[in-house]
Scaffold this active site. Structure first.
Site, PDB file in Angstrom:
ATOM      1  N   SER A  59      -4.046  -2.663  32.778  1.00 42.67           N
ATOM      2  CA  SER A  59      -3.018  -3.258  33.631  1.00 42.67           C
ATOM      3  C   SER A  59      -1.654  -3.196  32.961  1.00 42.67           C
ATOM      4  O   SER A  59      -1.453  -3.774  31.887  1.00 42.67           O
ATOM      5  CB  SER A  59      -3.368  -4.719  33.933  1.00 42.67           C
ATOM      6  OG  SER A  59      -2.246  -5.332  34.527  1.00 42.67           O
ATOM      7  N   HIS A 115      -3.686   0.367  36.263  1.00 42.55           N
ATOM      8  CA  HIS A 115      -3.721  -0.755  37.213  1.00 42.55           C
ATOM      9  C   HIS A 115      -2.310  -1.319  37.377  1.00 42.55           C
ATOM     10  O   HIS A 115      -1.662  -1.695  36.400  1.00 42.55           O
ATOM     11  CB  HIS A 115      -4.676  -1.815  36.660  1.00 42.55           C
ATOM     12  CG  HIS A 115      -4.929  -2.973  37.565  1.00 42.55           C
ATOM     13  ND1 HIS A 115      -5.840  -2.939  38.601  1.00 42.55           N
ATOM     14  CD2 HIS A 115      -4.401  -4.223  37.583  1.00 42.55           C
ATOM     15  CE1 HIS A 115      -5.874  -4.111  39.211  1.00 42.55           C
ATOM     16  NE2 HIS A 115      -4.998  -4.918  38.625  1.00 42.55           N
ATOM     17  N   ASP A 163      -0.129  -4.198  39.119  1.00 40.79           N
ATOM     18  CA  ASP A 163      -0.182  -5.512  39.770  1.00 40.79           C
ATOM     19  C   ASP A 163       1.112  -5.778  40.531  1.00 40.79           C
ATOM     20  O   ASP A 163       2.160  -5.988  39.937  1.00 40.79           O
ATOM     21  CB  ASP A 163      -0.387  -6.607  38.718  1.00 40.79           C
ATOM     22  CG  ASP A 163      -1.790  -6.616  38.152  1.00 40.79           C
ATOM     23  OD1 ASP A 163      -2.751  -6.666  38.948  1.00 40.79           O
ATOM     24  OD2 ASP A 163      -1.934  -6.562  36.917  1.00 40.79           O
ATOM     25  N   MET A 188       3.164  -8.269  42.797  1.00 45.21           N
ATOM     26  CA  MET A 188       3.213  -9.709  43.143  1.00 45.21           C
ATOM     27  C   MET A 188       4.560 -10.009  43.795  1.00 45.21           C
ATOM     28  O   MET A 188       5.584  -9.434  43.410  1.00 45.21           O
ATOM     29  CB  MET A 188       3.067 -10.557  41.885  1.00 45.21           C
ATOM     30  CG  MET A 188       1.848 -10.228  41.044  1.00 45.21           C
ATOM     31  SD  MET A 188       1.651 -11.408  39.695  1.00 45.21           S
ATOM     32  CE  MET A 188       0.371 -10.603  38.728  1.00 45.21           C
ATOM     33  N   HIS A 243      -2.984  -3.114  42.925  1.00 49.08           N
ATOM     34  CA  HIS A 243      -3.589  -4.403  43.282  1.00 49.08           C
ATOM     35  C   HIS A 243      -2.489  -5.251  43.918  1.00 49.08           C
ATOM     36  O   HIS A 243      -1.606  -5.746  43.221  1.00 49.08           O
ATOM     37  CB  HIS A 243      -4.143  -5.042  41.990  1.00 49.08           C
ATOM     38  CG  HIS A 243      -4.674  -6.419  42.172  1.00 49.08           C
ATOM     39  ND1 HIS A 243      -4.923  -7.272  41.107  1.00 49.08           N
ATOM     40  CD2 HIS A 243      -5.034  -7.118  43.292  1.00 49.08           C
ATOM     41  CE1 HIS A 243      -5.392  -8.414  41.559  1.00 49.08           C
ATOM     42  NE2 HIS A 243      -5.462  -8.355  42.874  1.00 49.08           N
ATOM     43  N   MET A 256      -1.003  -8.330  45.317  1.00 49.76           N
ATOM     44  CA  MET A 256      -1.067  -9.802  45.427  1.00 49.76           C
ATOM     45  C   MET A 256       0.164 -10.239  46.193  1.00 49.76           C
ATOM     46  O   MET A 256       1.111 -10.801  45.652  1.00 49.76           O
ATOM     47  CB  MET A 256      -1.133 -10.419  44.023  1.00 49.76           C
ATOM     48  CG  MET A 256      -2.496 -10.227  43.371  1.00 49.76           C
ATOM     49  SD  MET A 256      -2.441 -10.419  41.585  1.00 49.76           S
ATOM     50  CE  MET A 256      -1.920  -8.777  41.106  1.00 49.76           C
ATOM     51  N   MET A 289     -11.898 -11.194  41.321  1.00 48.78           N
ATOM     52  CA  MET A 289     -10.972 -11.743  40.324  1.00 48.78           C
ATOM     53  C   MET A 289     -11.739 -12.681  39.394  1.00 48.78           C
ATOM     54  O   MET A 289     -12.477 -13.563  39.851  1.00 48.78           O
ATOM     55  CB  MET A 289      -9.844 -12.526  41.011  1.00 48.78           C
ATOM     56  CG  MET A 289      -8.849 -11.684  41.797  1.00 48.78           C
ATOM     57  SD  MET A 289      -8.017 -10.411  40.819  1.00 48.78           S
ATOM     58  CE  MET A 289      -7.161 -11.381  39.571  1.00 48.78           C
ATOM     59  N   ASP A 304     -11.340  -8.239  37.234  1.00 54.58           N
ATOM     60  CA  ASP A 304      -9.945  -8.252  36.788  1.00 54.58           C
ATOM     61  C   ASP A 304      -9.574  -9.658  36.326  1.00 54.58           C
ATOM     62  O   ASP A 304      -9.630 -10.601  37.116  1.00 54.58           O
ATOM     63  CB  ASP A 304      -9.061  -7.827  37.974  1.00 54.58           C
ATOM     64  CG  ASP A 304      -7.587  -7.763  37.625  1.00 54.58           C
ATOM     65  OD1 ASP A 304      -7.241  -7.934  36.437  1.00 54.58           O
ATOM     66  OD2 ASP A 304      -6.781  -7.546  38.548  1.00 54.58           O
TER      67      ASP A 304
HETATM   68  O1  5SP Z   1      -4.198  -9.119  38.624  1.00 56.08           O
HETATM   69  C1  5SP Z   1      -4.044  -9.599  37.513  1.00 56.08           C
HETATM   70  C2  5SP Z   1      -3.499 -10.969  37.332  1.00 56.08           C
HETATM   71  O2  5SP Z   1      -3.237 -11.529  38.560  1.00 56.08           O
HETATM   72  C3  5SP Z   1      -4.517  -8.798  36.361  1.00 56.08           C
HETATM   73  O3  5SP Z   1      -4.556  -7.432  36.650  1.00 56.08           O
HETATM   74  C4  5SP Z   1      -3.918  -9.082  35.007  1.00 56.08           C
HETATM   75  O4  5SP Z   1      -2.854  -8.233  34.716  1.00 56.08           O
HETATM   76  C5  5SP Z   1      -4.981  -8.910  33.946  1.00 56.08           C
HETATM   77  O5  5SP Z   1      -4.456  -9.242  32.714  1.00 56.08           O
HETATM   78  P1  5SP Z   1      -5.405  -9.708  31.510  1.00 56.08           P
HETATM   79  O6  5SP Z   1      -6.120 -10.947  31.987  1.00 56.08           O
HETATM   80  O7  5SP Z   1      -6.331  -8.578  31.246  1.00 56.08           O
HETATM   81  O8  5SP Z   1      -4.441  -9.968  30.410  1.00 56.08           O
HETATM   82 FE   FE2 Z   2      -4.757  -7.030  38.844  1.00 57.81          FE
END
Ligand code: 5SP
Ligand code: FE2
Length: 220
Positions: free
Chosen positions: A8, A31, A33, A35, A64, A66, A135, A173
């Site tokens: 990520s 990955h 993210d 948001m 992903h 969110m 998740m 994740d």
């Molecule tokens: O979607 C998410 C958080 O919302 C993840 O993708 C985080 O980025 C994972 O990070 P780590 O927990 O591996 O540090």
């Molecule tokens: Fe994620």
């Protein structure tokens, strides 16, 4: 299916994303993210950054989302060249239509569930998805502690997927590290997102190799 690792970039240096993408040549995916301050209390990046990343790396992008309105925006991420686009079941108002649009645009369609969202109500949707994302932290931030309570759900999801022919990938994740990845693999996950465990390590390539080896050990 062989274990896949999706680092990520939330844990990477946002000022050097092209270099950070190049720092994980042994990753299967990158990955991303997304948001929006609405679905989760954090803001990261959006379409322009995904478009720029698409040009900066050959690594397939695992987006992903969110965000509060995935029905509106998910197809745009597929158009931007994402290899996989995952929407949250808690946010989508027309998940079947949106998942079909993602696929029609040539991307893999993913459905994500928060830790407290049960998987059973989504069994009928499995035909429409290429990946289920469970998740293992509340979405919104990297670096959180892995929620053990999700493991039984991973097992139930694996049984569900197997009943339907085993085609759907099962991604976990949040809080994935060398210790938790084995338990997730043993429970049936096959695609592993890791932010801090990869980009927080002094050697991200070695970190990915170790994660993959730990997952392989758990299922061998
Ligand atoms: O979607 C998410 C958080 O919302 C993840 O993708 C985080 O980025 C994972 O990070 P780590 O927990 O591996 O540090
Ligand atoms: Fe994620």
């Amino acid at each position: 299916m062989a274990v896949q690792i999706s680092p990520s970039i939330l844990a990477a240096d946002f000022a050097r994303l092209a270099d950070e993408a190049a720092a994980v040549p042994n990753a299967d995916w990158l990955h991303v993210d997304v948001m929006d301050y609405h679905f989760v209390p954090n803001l990261t990046l959006g379409l322009p950054v995904v478009e720029a990343l698409r040009k900066a790396t050959d690594k397939p992008l695992d987006c992903h989302l969110m965000i509060a309105d995935p029905d509106r925006w998910a197809p745009r991420y597929a158009e931007a060249g994402a290899g996989s686009v995952t929407i949250h079941a808690e946010a989508a108002k027309a998940p079947i239509r949106t998942l079909r649009e993602i696929r029609a645009l040539g991307a893999r369609a993913g459905l994500a569930l928060n830790p407290a969202t049960p998987v059973e109500p989504y069994e009928d949707l499995l035909e429409e998805v290429d990946m289920l994302l469970l998740m293992t932290v509340e979405p919104g931030f990297g670096g959180q502690k892995f929620l053990e309570m999700v493991l039984p759900k991973v097992r139930r999801a694996r049984e569900m997927v197997s009943r339907h022919g085993g085609r759907v990938w099962l991604q976990v994740d949040g809080g994935i590290d060398e210790d938790t990845i084995g338990r997730c693999a043993e429970a049936g996950a096959d695609v592993f997102v890791a932010g801090s465990a990869v980009y927080g390590a002094s050697d991200p390539v070695e970190a990915i190799d170790k994660l993959r080896a730990a997952a392989d050990r758990a299922i061998s």
